[in-house]
Design an enzyme around this catalytic site. Structure first.
Site, PDB file in Angstrom:
ATOM      1  CG  ASP A 182     -21.298  26.753  48.365  1.00  0.00           C
ATOM      2  OD1 ASP A 182     -21.502  27.915  47.985  1.00  0.00           O
ATOM      3  OD2 ASP A 182     -20.539  26.479  49.316  1.00  0.00           O
ATOM      4  CG  HIS A 214     -19.178  30.604  48.937  1.00  0.00           C
ATOM      5  ND1 HIS A 214     -19.604  29.382  49.408  1.00  0.00           N
ATOM      6  CD2 HIS A 214     -18.504  31.190  49.962  1.00  0.00           C
ATOM      7  CE1 HIS A 214     -19.203  29.236  50.658  1.00  0.00           C
ATOM      8  NE2 HIS A 214     -18.539  30.319  51.025  1.00  0.00           N
ATOM      9  CB  SER A 380     -16.636  29.210  53.283  1.00  0.00           C
ATOM     10  OG  SER A 380     -17.941  29.444  53.725  1.00  0.00           O
TER      11      SER A 380
END
Length: 457
Positions: A182, A214, A380
């Site tokens: 990521d 994230h 996600s």
């Protein structure tokens, strides 16, 4: 942002096949591209045929670099004005990869004259145009409690008495390594209790830091003490996306290769008695772009090497089969559900979606301090619930060096078990071609055999 499938929800770009293949002439290898991705100019991923070994690959690399240097030399003359016009030089080979001893090739920045020669080389299977990859960002934000953990530990819809109660085995995740491919991870966050480490930064010239948040959010959902499904798992940050949340397919493939090799080395060390308590590895990829045959093959190769893999279905309210790595058939592809047990309005769907998990208004770890948290939404956020659940179930097995060690559960068997024990028919707004399955962790049981024996609900 023309053509970029970035941070907003965009409609499906085409109803036709997501992959186009350029014309093949004189037996040359095809050049493929995705019709719903943002291509990176003059950047390619070259994949070898199965018969190519490491020595042949090394010879090919030398050959292509010689051709590249010759073309760049001619272009340098043009830059000096000898032929009347200016141009930019090309960078050549950027990465080579050999994922889990299976998928082999390289990526780079080449002039079209070089690519025309490469596609005629007998060792080349196909060439894929490199393209943008992005994380699936939050379509909405609402400060709320982390209800997702509670939902995957209860069969019935959450009520006032259960919405904040997560039932789990205390040792869930122990002995399992989770590779979060990521934007990186805030490894100093208190919720990781020192169990998070920096693994690898793939984008050239980038820093070993999560400048986006994230990846940290996903890591917290997988293995955080307060926010995680598998609260004892180890986290390894594999940075493939930059701080703006975007990157390249070739960098993501390289990240998958790194994680797979780390898993293979750890597994070998465990067999040799040098990795005490190791039980297995999982990986999470909450990112995607257009269809990429190479990325899908890389994920499948990692799964074949023993990694349990979760990937996000995508946030386009479209068929997940048109996106990568959502289309990788050996991974667990995850759609997003809501607190009201609906398919989240943004979640992709279709036969490539294997299971659903909470993905709307999910609270988890963040960047900026070692105490930071944030609430965001998307597939996600759903995928790390499954990556954490895979780690949780793997941890319920005896370790490789235990006197009670049993045959290691394979990714294929665990994926089947995950689907078998899921809560069936709990969600609304599920298209007819999409499995109506919501993830379940066994309701706090630490006996994997008993959990599987209970079956679905």
């Amino acid at each position: 942002m023309k053509g970029f499938l970035g941070l907003a929800l965009l409609p499906l770009l085409t109803a036709a096949s997501p992959v186009s293949v350029e014309s093949i002439h004189n037996g040359a290898a095809p050049i493929i591209s995705s019709m719903n991705s943002q291509e990176i100019p003059d950047s390619y991923i070259v994949v070898f045929k199965k018969h190519v070994d490491t020595s042949a690959a090394a010879a090919h690399h030398s050959w292509v670099q010689d051709i590249h240097s010759a073309v760049n030399g001619r272009m340098e003359l043009k830059k000096r004005g000898l032929f009347g016009f200016d141009t930019d030089a090309f960078l050549g080979v950027k990465h080579s990869f050999h994922v889990a001893g299976s998928l082999m090739g390289y990526a780079g920045h080449f002039h079209e004259d070089v690519i025309e020669q490469v596609r005629r080389h007998p060792d080349v299977d196909y060439i894929e145009k490199d393209s943008e990859v992005h994380h699936f960002d939050s379509p909405s934000v609402e400060k709320n409690a982390p209800w997702g953990l509670a939902r995957i530990s209860h069969r019935d819809s959450l009520s006032f008495g259960t919405f904040n109660k997560y039932l789990y085995a205390e040792d869930g995740g122990e002995g399992v390594d989770a590779y979060v491919i990521d934007t990186g991870t805030n490894t100093d966050h208190v919720d990781f209790e020192g169990r998070a480490s920096w693994g690898k930064t793939i984008p050239q010239g980038d820093e070993d830091v999560d400048g986006n948040g994230h990846g940290t959010h996903c890591s917290g959902t997988i293995a955080g003490k307060k926010y995680g499904v598998a609260k004892k798992a180890n986290v390894y940050a594999v940075k493939v996306l930059r701080s703006n949340g975007s990157g390249t397919m070739s960098d993501v493939v390289k990240g998958v290769e790194w994680a797979a090799e780390a898993h293979i080395k750890k597994s070998k060390a465990a067999k040799d008695g040098k990795a005490k308590g190791f039980k297995g590895s999982v990986a999470n990829m909450s990112l995607g772009g257009g269809s990429s045959r190479t990325l899908d093959l890389a994920v499948n190769a990692a799964v074949d090497a023993g990694m349990h893999f979760a990937v996000a279905a995508g946030n386009d309210n479209a068929d997940a089969c048109n996106y990568s790595p959502a289309a990788a058939e050996k991974a667990v592809t995850v759609g997003a559900s809501t607190l009201a047990d609906e398919r989240a309005y943004f979640s992709n769907y279709g036969k490539c979606t294997d299971i659903f998990a909470p993905g709307l208004n999910i609270l988890s770890t963040w960047i900026g301090s070692k105490y930071a948290v944030n609430t965001i939404s998307g597939t996600s956020m759903a995928s790390p619930h499954i990556a954490g659940l895979l780690a949780y179930y793997v941890s319920l097995q005896p370790s490789d060096d235990s006197a009670f060690a049993v045959e290691k559960i394979t990714p294929k068997k665990l994926k089947e078990a995950l689907i078998t024990v899921a809560t069936s028919g709990a969600l609304t707004d599920i298209p007819s071609d999409t499995p109506n399955l919501l993830a379940w962790n066994g309701g706090g049981s630490s006996n994997y055999t008993d959990i599987v024996a209970q079956g679905g609900y």
